[in-house]
Design a protein around this motif. Sequence first.
Motif, mmCIF file in Angstrom:
data_model
loop_
_atom_site.group_PDB
_atom_site.id
_atom_site.type_symbol
_atom_site.label_atom_id
_atom_site.label_comp_id
_atom_site.label_asym_id
_atom_site.label_seq_id
_atom_site.Cartn_x
_atom_site.Cartn_y
_atom_site.Cartn_z
ATOM 1 N N HIS A 84 52.380 41.207 34.197
ATOM 2 C CA HIS A 84 51.941 40.187 35.157
ATOM 3 C C HIS A 84 51.352 40.780 36.417
ATOM 4 C CE1 HIS A 84 53.477 36.897 32.806
ATOM 5 N NE2 HIS A 84 54.602 37.588 32.641
ATOM 6 N N VAL A 85 51.572 42.056 36.655
ATOM 7 C CA VAL A 85 51.100 42.655 37.904
ATOM 8 C C VAL A 85 49.563 42.686 37.984
ATOM 9 C CG1 VAL A 85 51.103 44.738 39.326
ATOM 10 C CG2 VAL A 85 53.205 43.961 38.233
ATOM 11 N N PRO A 86 48.843 43.201 36.976
ATOM 12 C CA PRO A 86 47.380 43.180 37.088
ATOM 13 C C PRO A 86 46.802 41.771 37.066
ATOM 14 C CG PRO A 86 48.050 43.987 34.942
ATOM 15 C CD PRO A 86 49.271 43.907 35.766
ATOM 16 N N ARG A 87 47.499 40.856 36.417
ATOM 17 C CA ARG A 87 47.002 39.485 36.372
ATOM 18 C C ARG A 87 46.994 38.878 37.774
ATOM 19 N NH1 ARG A 87 50.287 35.165 32.956
ATOM 20 N NH2 ARG A 87 51.693 35.519 34.669
ATOM 21 N N LEU A 88 48.045 39.157 38.534
ATOM 22 C CA LEU A 88 48.074 38.660 39.902
ATOM 23 C C LEU A 88 46.950 39.273 40.724
ATOM 24 C CD1 LEU A 88 51.913 38.629 40.619
ATOM 25 C CD2 LEU A 88 50.394 36.672 40.442
ATOM 26 N N GLY A 89 46.658 40.552 40.462
ATOM 27 C CA GLY A 89 45.574 41.210 41.188
ATOM 28 C C GLY A 89 44.236 40.566 40.889
ATOM 29 N N ASP A 90 43.990 40.204 39.621
ATOM 30 C CA ASP A 90 42.729 39.543 39.257
ATOM 31 C C ASP A 90 42.601 38.183 39.939
ATOM 32 O OD1 ASP A 90 41.852 41.593 37.794
ATOM 33 O OD2 ASP A 90 42.535 40.802 35.852
ATOM 34 N N ARG A 91 43.732 37.482 40.005
ATOM 35 C CA ARG A 91 43.677 36.148 40.583
ATOM 36 C C ARG A 91 43.330 36.231 42.070
ATOM 37 N NH1 ARG A 91 48.862 32.342 40.359
ATOM 38 N NH2 ARG A 91 49.330 33.717 38.643
ATOM 39 N N GLN A 92 43.849 37.255 42.727
ATOM 40 C CA GLN A 92 43.572 37.373 44.150
ATOM 41 C C GLN A 92 42.117 37.753 44.410
ATOM 42 O OE1 GLN A 92 46.557 40.139 45.356
ATOM 43 N NE2 GLN A 92 48.158 38.584 45.479
ATOM 44 N N HIS A 93 41.490 38.435 43.469
ATOM 45 C CA HIS A 93 40.110 38.842 43.682
ATOM 46 C C HIS A 93 39.125 37.685 43.486
ATOM 47 C CE1 HIS A 93 41.505 43.119 43.192
ATOM 48 N NE2 HIS A 93 40.679 43.216 44.229
ATOM 49 N N LEU A 94 39.531 36.640 42.825
ATOM 50 C CA LEU A 94 38.607 35.522 42.571
ATOM 51 C C LEU A 94 38.565 34.629 43.813
ATOM 52 C CD1 LEU A 94 36.817 34.226 40.415
ATOM 53 C CD2 LEU A 94 38.770 32.838 39.756
ATOM 54 N N ASP A 95 37.603 34.906 44.659
ATOM 55 C CA ASP A 95 37.497 34.113 45.889
ATOM 56 C C ASP A 95 36.676 32.848 45.624
ATOM 57 O OD1 ASP A 95 34.732 35.794 47.518
ATOM 58 O OD2 ASP A 95 35.254 35.574 45.413
ATOM 59 N N ALA A 96 36.544 32.033 46.659
ATOM 60 C CA ALA A 96 35.871 30.736 46.504
ATOM 61 C C ALA A 96 34.396 30.894 46.168
ATOM 62 C CB ALA A 96 36.042 29.915 47.784
ATOM 63 N N ALA A 97 33.750 31.887 46.787
ATOM 64 C CA ALA A 97 32.315 32.071 46.533
ATOM 65 C C ALA A 97 32.071 32.496 45.085
ATOM 66 C CB ALA A 97 31.748 33.101 47.498
ATOM 67 N N THR A 98 32.897 33.403 44.589
ATOM 68 C CA THR A 98 32.744 33.837 43.209
ATOM 69 C C THR A 98 33.034 32.689 42.248
ATOM 70 O OG1 THR A 98 33.533 36.010 43.932
ATOM 71 C CG2 THR A 98 33.450 35.604 41.568
ATOM 72 N N ALA A 99 34.055 31.915 42.578
ATOM 73 C CA ALA A 99 34.379 30.763 41.732
ATOM 74 C C ALA A 99 33.243 29.754 41.712
ATOM 75 C CB ALA A 99 35.673 30.112 42.233
ATOM 76 N N GLU A 100 32.629 29.555 42.869
ATOM 77 C CA GLU A 100 31.505 28.613 42.926
ATOM 78 C C GLU A 100 30.329 29.128 42.099
ATOM 79 O OE1 GLU A 100 31.474 25.632 44.093
ATOM 80 O OE2 GLU A 100 29.342 25.325 43.651
#
Lengths: 189, 267
Positions: free
Chosen positions: B13-29
């Motif tokens: 679960h550790v790298p998964r949390l890291g990926d989630r934190q990297h997905l900012d609003a601009a990238t998501a948009e």
Amino acid sequence: MLERDFASVLHAAARGDENAFARLYRDAHPPLVRYLRVLAGQGAEDVAAEVWLEVARRLARFRGDEREFRGWLFTLARRRVIDQRRYADRHPVRLTDDAEELDRAAADDTAAAALDNMSTEAVLGLIATLPAFQAEVIVLRVIAGLDVGQVVRITGRRPGAVRMAGLRGLRRLAARLSAEAETRKGVTG
Amino acid sequence: MRAGDGSPDEMPHVPRLGDRQHLDAATAEGLLAGRGVPGDSPTGQQALARMLEIAARPPGDEELAGVAAAVAGFVLVSSTPSSTQTEARREARPRARRLTRLTLVCAAGAVALGGSAAFAGALPARLQEMVHVMFGAPAPGHEVSHPARGSQGRHPAKGPGYLQQGVPVGGPGHDQTTAAAASPTATPTTTPPATPTPTLKPPKRRRYPGPPRPTASPEPTMPGCLATTTTSPRSRSLRRKAPGESAAGRRPQLSPPTSGRRPVALA
């Protein structure tokens, strides 16, 4: 998307041209069915057929461009799903014993199509595991190609809520993909 | 369990949390708008972009298998009048009814107005002539007498002291006595009309014809002489005062009328 041809195609379909209606259908039906698969599950095709009948009835009165047409189409679909859920709540399904009959495969189910569908179906299935509003926002934005304003009009939520639902849904999907990748790595390694 | 315990494989679960934190609003948009992610993005984001591409890829044939059924439904629906068309017709019905009613009212008003104008002689000459031929309205040159004044009343063009009998008088202050009840001793004098008025016509109908007229004995119209006129009490009562006519301007009565014949003093 039909883009430049949309106005002429819509005008012809409103006058009763079958070919023009078929063009509208070919363009808009796939994202509609994918949206309905996420929202309505197995009954997506039936709901889509009802939606297209509704479109055929009201097409002569529709005014707008292609994006507005898509918004109108998905609004009709969403209302149908809500009606279906209410109906299902009032009329619970009684299960039969004949499970084999329920699991029977479709007649046109080929191996190639099944393999091709698997990936799309798998992605749609993964999106469908999200909370309902997050899944709906992702499908409307990614598959239907609508912007935030149109999603706001369809769902009746605020723009901030729509943006936040999309962001949270994507983060959740990314987390699940990472989890699956780690699991696969663990299995193969 | 502390952070240093175990390998990353034991803590998936550790790298998964890291990926989630990297997905900012601009990238998501960007992902939601179909723009994808840059090439140097984390692996999780690239996998997410690939997954969304698969979800939005062009349809296969199996997804368009229902086009024939949809077109058939479209033909069926478009060939039968829909409920919306029926509603539109239903909405249009009272509007048409209102329009018909308005048209009828306008037509009736026009007919009434035109009829009144025709029988009052107020139409243009050609039109009046046509209406005269077709419906018996007054002829274009005919002056219509007002019913309130009576057919035997004064001519509106005359001043006080003039009786309208279709024949103009000889001079001012003279009464017209055309009802032929003159005295048999009167000498016949032929006084032609000074200014004959072509628009005057003898009344078509008289309520009280009076005593029989002598055939050829017009009464004298000399100044200062007495003349008798035949006026029935009923016609006198029907006679109205003309506008601007005063009591002094009326014909003086020397004696109350008793039998329809009364002397008139001509000043």
